[in-house]
Design a protein around this motif. Structure first.
Motif, PDB file in Angstrom:
ATOM      1  N   GLY A  91       2.529   4.275  -4.473  1.00 19.38           N
ATOM      2  CA  GLY A  91       1.118   3.968  -4.682  1.00 19.38           C
ATOM      3  C   GLY A  91       0.634   2.659  -4.124  1.00 19.38           C
ATOM      4  N   PRO A  92      -0.674   2.593  -3.945  1.00 18.31           N
ATOM      5  CA  PRO A  92      -1.564   3.741  -4.045  1.00 18.31           C
ATOM      6  C   PRO A  92      -1.356   4.697  -2.866  1.00 18.31           C
ATOM      7  CG  PRO A  92      -2.831   1.804  -3.419  1.00 18.31           C
ATOM      8  CD  PRO A  92      -1.413   1.354  -3.653  1.00 18.31           C
ATOM      9  N   ALA A  93      -1.434   5.977  -3.178  1.00 18.46           N
ATOM     10  CA  ALA A  93      -1.187   7.026  -2.186  1.00 18.46           C
ATOM     11  C   ALA A  93      -2.442   7.858  -1.987  1.00 18.46           C
ATOM     12  CB  ALA A  93      -0.051   7.926  -2.669  1.00 18.46           C
ATOM     13  N   ASP A  94      -2.465   8.597  -0.900  1.00 16.36           N
ATOM     14  CA  ASP A  94      -3.498   9.605  -0.690  1.00 16.36           C
ATOM     15  C   ASP A  94      -2.986  10.897  -1.326  1.00 16.36           C
ATOM     16  OD1 ASP A  94      -4.834   7.684   0.786  1.00 16.36           O
ATOM     17  OD2 ASP A  94      -4.276   8.521   2.726  1.00 16.36           O
ATOM     18  N   LEU A  95      -3.876  11.652  -1.962  1.00 15.21           N
ATOM     19  CA  LEU A  95      -3.497  12.906  -2.605  1.00 15.21           C
ATOM     20  C   LEU A  95      -4.236  14.060  -1.960  1.00 15.21           C
ATOM     21  CD1 LEU A  95      -3.625  11.992  -6.425  1.00 15.21           C
ATOM     22  CD2 LEU A  95      -1.748  11.698  -4.814  1.00 15.21           C
ATOM     23  N   LEU A  96      -3.524  15.171  -1.747  1.00 15.80           N
ATOM     24  CA  LEU A  96      -4.117  16.393  -1.235  1.00 15.80           C
ATOM     25  C   LEU A  96      -3.643  17.530  -2.138  1.00 15.80           C
ATOM     26  CD1 LEU A  96      -4.331  17.654   2.393  1.00 15.80           C
ATOM     27  CD2 LEU A  96      -3.517  19.158   0.596  1.00 15.80           C
ATOM     28  N   GLY A  97      -4.593  18.263  -2.705  1.00 14.65           N
ATOM     29  CA  GLY A  97      -4.242  19.385  -3.556  1.00 14.65           C
ATOM     30  C   GLY A  97      -5.000  20.622  -3.159  1.00 14.65           C
ATOM     31  N   TYR A  98      -4.293  21.759  -3.196  1.00 13.41           N
ATOM     32  CA  TYR A  98      -4.877  23.041  -2.851  1.00 13.41           C
ATOM     33  C   TYR A  98      -5.003  23.892  -4.105  1.00 13.41           C
ATOM     34  CZ  TYR A  98      -5.066  27.862  -1.323  1.00 13.41           C
ATOM     35  OH  TYR A  98      -5.415  29.176  -1.182  1.00 13.41           O
ATOM     36  N   SER A  99      -6.184  24.429  -4.374  1.00  8.52           N
ATOM     37  CA  SER A  99      -6.446  25.344  -5.477  1.00  8.52           C
ATOM     38  C   SER A  99      -6.010  24.713  -6.802  1.00  8.52           C
ATOM     39  CB  SER A  99      -5.773  26.693  -5.199  1.00  8.52           C
ATOM     40  OG  SER A  99      -6.223  27.671  -6.105  1.00  8.52           O
ATOM     41  N   LEU A 100      -5.024  25.283  -7.499  1.00  3.56           N
ATOM     42  CA  LEU A 100      -4.552  24.669  -8.745  1.00  3.56           C
ATOM     43  C   LEU A 100      -4.130  23.225  -8.487  1.00  3.56           C
ATOM     44  CD1 LEU A 100      -3.687  25.069 -11.777  1.00  3.56           C
ATOM     45  CD2 LEU A 100      -1.412  25.549 -10.865  1.00  3.56           C
ATOM     46  N   GLY A 101      -3.504  22.978  -7.356  1.00  4.85           N
ATOM     47  CA  GLY A 101      -3.115  21.615  -6.980  1.00  4.85           C
ATOM     48  C   GLY A 101      -4.316  20.705  -6.790  1.00  4.85           C
ATOM     49  N   GLY A 102      -5.464  21.280  -6.374  1.00  5.42           N
ATOM     50  CA  GLY A 102      -6.698  20.504  -6.265  1.00  5.42           C
ATOM     51  C   GLY A 102      -7.139  19.992  -7.623  1.00  5.42           C
ATOM     52  N   GLY A 103      -7.039  20.849  -8.633  1.00  5.44           N
ATOM     53  CA  GLY A 103      -7.348  20.412  -9.989  1.00  5.44           C
ATOM     54  C   GLY A 103      -6.373  19.366 -10.480  1.00  5.44           C
ATOM     55  N   VAL A 104      -5.107  19.511 -10.123  1.00  2.91           N
ATOM     56  CA  VAL A 104      -4.077  18.550 -10.532  1.00  2.91           C
ATOM     57  C   VAL A 104      -4.358  17.178  -9.930  1.00  2.91           C
ATOM     58  CG1 VAL A 104      -1.627  17.963 -10.278  1.00  2.91           C
ATOM     59  CG2 VAL A 104      -2.295  20.268 -10.968  1.00  2.91           C
ATOM     60  N   VAL A 105      -4.692  17.121  -8.634  1.00  5.06           N
ATOM     61  CA  VAL A 105      -4.933  15.809  -8.021  1.00  5.06           C
ATOM     62  C   VAL A 105      -6.243  15.195  -8.503  1.00  5.06           C
ATOM     63  CG1 VAL A 105      -3.437  16.264  -6.032  1.00  5.06           C
ATOM     64  CG2 VAL A 105      -5.897  16.709  -5.840  1.00  5.06           C
ATOM     65  N   GLN A 106      -7.228  16.032  -8.828  1.00  5.41           N
ATOM     66  CA  GLN A 106      -8.453  15.491  -9.424  1.00  5.41           C
ATOM     67  C   GLN A 106      -8.137  14.834 -10.763  1.00  5.41           C
ATOM     68  OE1 GLN A 106     -12.200  17.880  -9.217  1.00  5.41           O
ATOM     69  NE2 GLN A 106     -10.860  19.368  -8.222  1.00  5.41           N
ATOM     70  N   ARG A 107      -7.364  15.533 -11.573  1.00  2.00           N
ATOM     71  CA  ARG A 107      -6.981  14.998 -12.883  1.00  2.00           C
ATOM     72  C   ARG A 107      -6.196  13.698 -12.735  1.00  2.00           C
ATOM     73  NH1 ARG A 107      -5.054  17.814 -18.186  1.00  2.00           N
ATOM     74  NH2 ARG A 107      -3.751  16.188 -19.072  1.00  2.00           N
ATOM     75  N   ALA A 108      -5.256  13.663 -11.802  1.00  4.47           N
ATOM     76  CA  ALA A 108      -4.476  12.444 -11.574  1.00  4.47           C
ATOM     77  C   ALA A 108      -5.388  11.291 -11.171  1.00  4.47           C
ATOM     78  CB  ALA A 108      -3.416  12.684 -10.503  1.00  4.47           C
ATOM     79  N   THR A 109      -6.394  11.577 -10.357  1.00  8.15           N
ATOM     80  CA  THR A 109      -7.310  10.532  -9.894  1.00  8.15           C
ATOM     81  C   THR A 109      -8.161   9.989 -11.035  1.00  8.15           C
ATOM     82  OG1 THR A 109      -7.363  11.523  -7.694  1.00  8.15           O
ATOM     83  CG2 THR A 109      -9.158  10.023  -8.256  1.00  8.15           C
ATOM     84  N   VAL A 110      -8.643  10.880 -11.883  1.00  6.60           N
ATOM     85  CA  VAL A 110      -9.468  10.453 -13.008  1.00  6.60           C
ATOM     86  C   VAL A 110      -8.648   9.663 -14.023  1.00  6.60           C
ATOM     87  CG1 VAL A 110     -10.771  11.313 -15.006  1.00  6.60           C
ATOM     88  CG2 VAL A 110     -11.181  12.284 -12.741  1.00  6.60           C
ATOM     89  N   ARG A 111      -7.450  10.152 -14.313  1.00  7.37           N
ATOM     90  CA  ARG A 111      -6.626   9.536 -15.355  1.00  7.37           C
ATOM     91  C   ARG A 111      -5.822   8.336 -14.871  1.00  7.37           C
ATOM     92  NH1 ARG A 111      -4.750  13.799 -19.694  1.00  7.37           N
ATOM     93  NH2 ARG A 111      -3.472  11.995 -20.155  1.00  7.37           N
ATOM     94  N   HIS A 112      -5.528   8.266 -13.576  1.00  8.74           N
ATOM     95  CA  HIS A 112      -4.680   7.195 -13.034  1.00  8.74           C
ATOM     96  C   HIS A 112      -5.232   6.696 -11.702  1.00  8.74           C
ATOM     97  CE1 HIS A 112      -1.754   8.321 -16.094  1.00  8.74           C
ATOM     98  NE2 HIS A 112      -1.986   9.568 -15.737  1.00  8.74           N
ATOM     99  N   PRO A 113      -6.461   6.174 -11.681  1.00  9.10           N
ATOM    100  CA  PRO A 113      -7.062   5.781 -10.399  1.00  9.10           C
ATOM    101  C   PRO A 113      -6.276   4.703  -9.662  1.00  9.10           C
ATOM    102  CG  PRO A 113      -8.340   4.932 -12.241  1.00  9.10           C
ATOM    103  CD  PRO A 113      -7.317   5.862 -12.817  1.00  9.10           C
ATOM    104  N   GLU A 114      -5.468   3.950 -10.371  1.00  7.32           N
ATOM    105  CA  GLU A 114      -4.702   2.876  -9.737  1.00  7.32           C
ATOM    106  C   GLU A 114      -3.638   3.387  -8.765  1.00  7.32           C
ATOM    107  OE1 GLU A 114      -2.396   4.168 -13.298  1.00  7.32           O
ATOM    108  OE2 GLU A 114      -4.515   3.803 -12.927  1.00  7.32           O
ATOM    109  N   VAL A 115      -3.248   4.654  -8.840  1.00  7.91           N
ATOM    110  CA  VAL A 115      -2.216   5.176  -7.940  1.00  7.91           C
ATOM    111  C   VAL A 115      -2.800   5.968  -6.780  1.00  7.91           C
ATOM    112  CG1 VAL A 115      -0.488   5.234  -9.785  1.00  7.91           C
ATOM    113  CG2 VAL A 115      -1.741   7.330  -9.199  1.00  7.91           C
ATOM    114  N   VAL A 116      -4.140   6.066  -6.724  1.00  8.33           N
ATOM    115  CA  VAL A 116      -4.788   6.899  -5.708  1.00  8.33           C
ATOM    116  C   VAL A 116      -5.644   6.040  -4.781  1.00  8.33           C
ATOM    117  CG1 VAL A 116      -6.330   8.855  -5.314  1.00  8.33           C
ATOM    118  CG2 VAL A 116      -4.843   8.830  -7.331  1.00  8.33           C
ATOM    119  N   ARG A 117      -5.451   6.233  -3.481  1.00  4.24           N
ATOM    120  CA  ARG A 117      -6.293   5.577  -2.497  1.00  4.24           C
ATOM    121  C   ARG A 117      -7.397   6.527  -2.046  1.00  4.24           C
ATOM    122  NH1 ARG A 117      -6.220   4.037   3.615  1.00  4.24           N
ATOM    123  NH2 ARG A 117      -5.460   6.149   3.799  1.00  4.24           N
ATOM    124  N   ARG A 118      -7.012   7.719  -1.603  1.00  6.74           N
ATOM    125  CA  ARG A 118      -7.974   8.731  -1.165  1.00  6.74           C
ATOM    126  C   ARG A 118      -7.585  10.073  -1.752  1.00  6.74           C
ATOM    127  NH1 ARG A 118      -8.507   6.710   4.904  1.00  6.74           N
ATOM    128  NH2 ARG A 118     -10.144   5.182   4.551  1.00  6.74           N
TER     129      ARG A 118
END
Length: 185
Positions: A91-118
């Motif tokens: 981190g911070p890393a870029d996250l890419l999620g597809y379908s269910l994974g899209g929801g997972v990366v959205q959740r990670a971004t909301v709950r842990h913004p410090e580990v997400v760049r894009r």
């Protein structure tokens, strides 16, 4: 560039709730990109796209709890991506999620913004009501009751080829169905 030209590592990271999340990393340098598959997927669902992305940066594909190489545990599907980023010091890393994974990366971004760049979300809305009615209807039916149908699918074949407990697939279907029916915004 082929996989043989790229640095490739893989392993299992202790994340949350007893889950040991499988990850596969290829490439080096740049801001790491963490890639999350869709429901019932494995890292290979992206085909050669990961290799192309890894030509200029480190790409880490993961398999969520109960998917592929990652064994299931007795808990609902959780928020493990941020813990993986911390464990691998990405981190911070870029996250890419597809379908269910899209929801997972959205959740990670909301709950842990410090580990997400894009954040890149593919084929997933930002709220449950954003899905088309036919898609919501289909998600409402995801459960182990459909196992015999899923057993014939390429998704199940990919899962069965690497899963530590092939017999756990019906439980994964139930957990995924529960997650898909849970409202979020």
């Amino acid at each position: 560039m082929t996989t043989t030209d790229l640095r490739v590592d893989e392993g299992h990271a202790p994340v949350t709730g007893g889950v040991r999340m499988y990850w596969r990393s290829m490439g080096e340098g740049g801001t790491p990109l963490v890639v999350v598959h869709g429901g019932f997927g494995v890292t290979t669902v992206f085909g050669d796209v990961l290799e192309r992305l890894a030509a200029r940066r480190r790409v880490v594909a993961v398999e969520l709890q109960g998917h592929g190489h990652t064994a299931d545990v007795d808990r609902p599907l959780g928020d493990d991506v941020a813990a993986l980023i911390g464990h691998l010091d990405l981190g911070p890393a870029d996250l890419l999620g597809y379908s269910l994974g899209g929801g997972v990366v959205q959740r990670a971004t909301v709950r842990h913004p410090e580990v997400v760049r894009r954040l890149v979300v593919v084929s997933a809305p930002c709220r449950r009501e954003g899905w088309l009615p036919d898609v919501l209807e289909g998600m409402a039916g995801v459960s182990s009751a459909g196992f015999e149908w899923m057993r014939q699918s390429p998704m199940y074949a990919a899962y069965a080829a690497v899963a530590p407990d092939v017999g756990a697939f019906p439980a994964l279907m139930d957990k995924t169905g529960h997650l898909l029916r849970t409202p979020y915004d």
